[in-house]
Design a protein around this motif. Structure first.
Motif, PDB file in Angstrom:
ATOM      1  N   GLY A 114       0.819  -1.202   0.000  1.00 43.39           N
ATOM      2  CA  GLY A 114       0.000   0.000   0.000  1.00 43.39           C
ATOM      3  C   GLY A 114       0.853   1.252   0.000  1.00 43.39           C
ATOM      4  O   GLY A 114       2.064   1.220  -0.264  1.00 43.39           O
ATOM      5  N   ALA A 115       0.243   2.387   0.327  1.00 47.05           N
ATOM      6  CA  ALA A 115       0.925   3.682   0.244  1.00 47.05           C
ATOM      7  C   ALA A 115       1.815   3.975   1.442  1.00 47.05           C
ATOM      8  O   ALA A 115       2.763   4.757   1.336  1.00 47.05           O
ATOM      9  CB  ALA A 115      -0.117   4.793   0.107  1.00 47.05           C
ATOM     10  N   LEU A 116       1.532   3.370   2.600  1.00 45.37           N
ATOM     11  CA  LEU A 116       2.216   3.772   3.832  1.00 45.37           C
ATOM     12  C   LEU A 116       3.732   3.580   3.802  1.00 45.37           C
ATOM     13  O   LEU A 116       4.459   4.483   4.260  1.00 45.37           O
ATOM     14  CB  LEU A 116       1.618   3.047   5.036  1.00 45.37           C
ATOM     15  N   PRO A 117       4.272   2.466   3.317  1.00 43.34           N
ATOM     16  CA  PRO A 117       5.738   2.314   3.348  1.00 43.34           C
ATOM     17  C   PRO A 117       6.480   3.464   2.679  1.00 43.34           C
ATOM     18  O   PRO A 117       7.509   3.929   3.186  1.00 43.34           O
ATOM     19  CB  PRO A 117       5.968   0.986   2.612  1.00 43.34           C
ATOM     20  N   LEU A 118       5.966   3.967   1.547  1.00 45.06           N
ATOM     21  CA  LEU A 118       6.614   5.093   0.878  1.00 45.06           C
ATOM     22  C   LEU A 118       6.459   6.382   1.665  1.00 45.06           C
ATOM     23  O   LEU A 118       7.359   7.232   1.672  1.00 45.06           O
ATOM     24  CB  LEU A 118       6.033   5.269  -0.527  1.00 45.06           C
ATOM     25  N   MET A 119       5.330   6.543   2.353  1.00 43.94           N
ATOM     26  CA  MET A 119       5.098   7.746   3.143  1.00 43.94           C
ATOM     27  C   MET A 119       5.971   7.762   4.394  1.00 43.94           C
ATOM     28  O   MET A 119       6.362   8.812   4.887  1.00 43.94           O
ATOM     29  CB  MET A 119       3.617   7.838   3.521  1.00 43.94           C
ATOM     30  N   GLY A 151      11.474  13.513   7.291  1.00 44.36           N
ATOM     31  CA  GLY A 151      10.031  13.540   7.106  1.00 44.36           C
ATOM     32  C   GLY A 151       9.453  14.929   7.305  1.00 44.36           C
ATOM     33  O   GLY A 151      10.009  15.764   8.026  1.00 44.36           O
ATOM     34  N   GLY A 152       8.320  15.195   6.654  1.00 36.53           N
ATOM     35  CA  GLY A 152       7.647  16.470   6.809  1.00 36.53           C
ATOM     36  C   GLY A 152       6.338  16.491   6.054  1.00 36.53           C
ATOM     37  O   GLY A 152       5.956  15.514   5.399  1.00 36.53           O
ATOM     38  N   PHE A 159      -1.386  13.779   9.799  1.00 41.73           N
ATOM     39  CA  PHE A 159      -0.972  12.414   9.472  1.00 41.73           C
ATOM     40  C   PHE A 159       0.548  12.296   9.572  1.00 41.73           C
ATOM     41  O   PHE A 159       1.079  11.363  10.187  1.00 41.73           O
ATOM     42  CB  PHE A 159      -1.443  12.056   8.063  1.00 41.73           C
ATOM     43  N   GLY A 160       1.253  13.265   8.986  1.00 40.23           N
ATOM     44  CA  GLY A 160       2.712  13.238   9.037  1.00 40.23           C
ATOM     45  C   GLY A 160       3.245  13.385  10.446  1.00 40.23           C
ATOM     46  O   GLY A 160       4.186  12.690  10.850  1.00 40.23           O
ATOM     47  N   LYS A 161       2.662  14.296  11.207  1.00 38.88           N
ATOM     48  CA  LYS A 161       3.102  14.488  12.592  1.00 38.88           C
ATOM     49  C   LYS A 161       2.905  13.215  13.407  1.00 38.88           C
ATOM     50  O   LYS A 161       3.725  12.877  14.271  1.00 38.88           O
ATOM     51  CB  LYS A 161       2.337  15.638  13.234  1.00 38.88           C
TER      52      LYS A 161
END
Length: 302
Positions: free
Chosen positions: A175-180, A189-190, A237-239
């Motif tokens: 899914g998308a999470l590993p790249l995020m 990260g930011g 989400f990032g925080k």
């Protein structure tokens, strides 16, 4: 109960397969390569979408069909050929599902067909439920609308039809999470883009859980948003990723950089929608991970 899954070897399909087998269901996977499925008394594989395959001849007493088949939208830039594969793979698989249903002497009770919250289009301000209409014409919205329209043909055979409109499904390895998460693990990260865009997310366990719930509950007809009850803004989400990993959240990723890297696919991260799972909540689905921080802790903590 016998459930047939198309796309059963994919990210969500594997989670659903595991859940159903643990609950004692009989599961059949529709696949081009049945030799890759380790069959058991509970789990069988049937070939489809290859020349001369007639899967309906091997499908007996089917109670439900779940169609998750289709080219992944993640991972690579959406070239013209990639976009065509995304659309064609979904339409081809769904047409074959409808043909199989038409050929079965005893019809399944329900078809749960894959879909996406991209149906609603993009907005930083609107709140979307399953009752919301859509005049969106972007690529994802167009694909989803065509996909749902094809699946709707199951209704002519008396089959209850559900459109599982997935948000961003969170899992550890797919899914998308590993790249995020990767930039956070590297200490850079930011916030992606403005940070004001909505992310309608769901833990993969609850994604499988809601598919199971839709199979079991005859009250669920039509669209169901497969999302958690508390969507998050991208900044939050990032925080939250940073807090869970104990990594800094400091280096913004500007929109122009994402667009240069991913092209049209960047809209998935730079624009979003607040999709509320009203159907799930009204029918009292019990989320295992309704809150983002707990979901990310479960996925990201070793």
């Amino acid at each position: 109960m016998h459930v047939v899954i198309a796309g059963g070897s994919g990210f969500i399909g594997k989670a659903l397969q595991e859940r159903l087998l643990n609950d004692g269901y009989q599961v059949t996977i529709l696949t081009r390569n049945p030799e890759k499925v380790t069959e058991t008394e509970q789990l069988k594989a049937v070939q489809w979408l290859v020349a001369n395959s007639e899967p309906e001849k091997q499908l007996h007493q089917v109670d439900a069909i779940v169609n998750l088949a289709g080219e992944s939208i993640n991972g690579v830039r959406w070239t013209k050929s990639k976009k065509q594969r995304i659309l064609d793979s979904r339409m081809t698989a769904t047409r074959e599902i409808i043909r199989i249903i038409s050929a079965l002497e005893v019809k399944p009770q329900v078809l749960v067909n894959g879909s996406a919250v991209g149906f609603y289009g993009m907005s930083d301000t609107e709140i979307f439920t399953e009752q919301s209409t859509s005049d969106a014409t972007d690529f994802l919205a167009t694909v989803v609308k065509m996909w749902e329209a094809e699946a709707m043909h199951a209704e002519q055979y008396g089959v209850r039809t559900v459109f599982a409109r997935f948000g961003v499904v969170l899992g550890k390895e797919e899914g998308a999470l590993p790249l995020m998460v990767l930039p956070y693990k590297m200490g850079v990260g930011g916030t992606i883009g403005s940070g004001k865009q909505w992310l309608s997310w769901i833990h993969v366990v609850d994604a499988a859980g809601l598919l199971h719930f839709a199979i079991e509950n005859p009250e669920i007809i039509g669209a169901i948003n497969v999302t958690a009850p508390e969507p998050a803004k991208m900044r939050e989400f990032g925080k939250t990723i940073g807090r869970v990993l104990r990594r800094p959240h400091w280096l913004p990723v500007p929109s122009f950089a994402m667009k240069a890297l991913l092209g049209e696919m960047s809209d998935m991260l730079l624009r979003g929608q607040c999709a509320i799972p009203e159907q799930a909540m009204l029918n009292k689905y019990e989320y295992q991970y309704p809150q983002l921080e707990k979901a990310l802790e479960n996925i990201l903590k070793d």
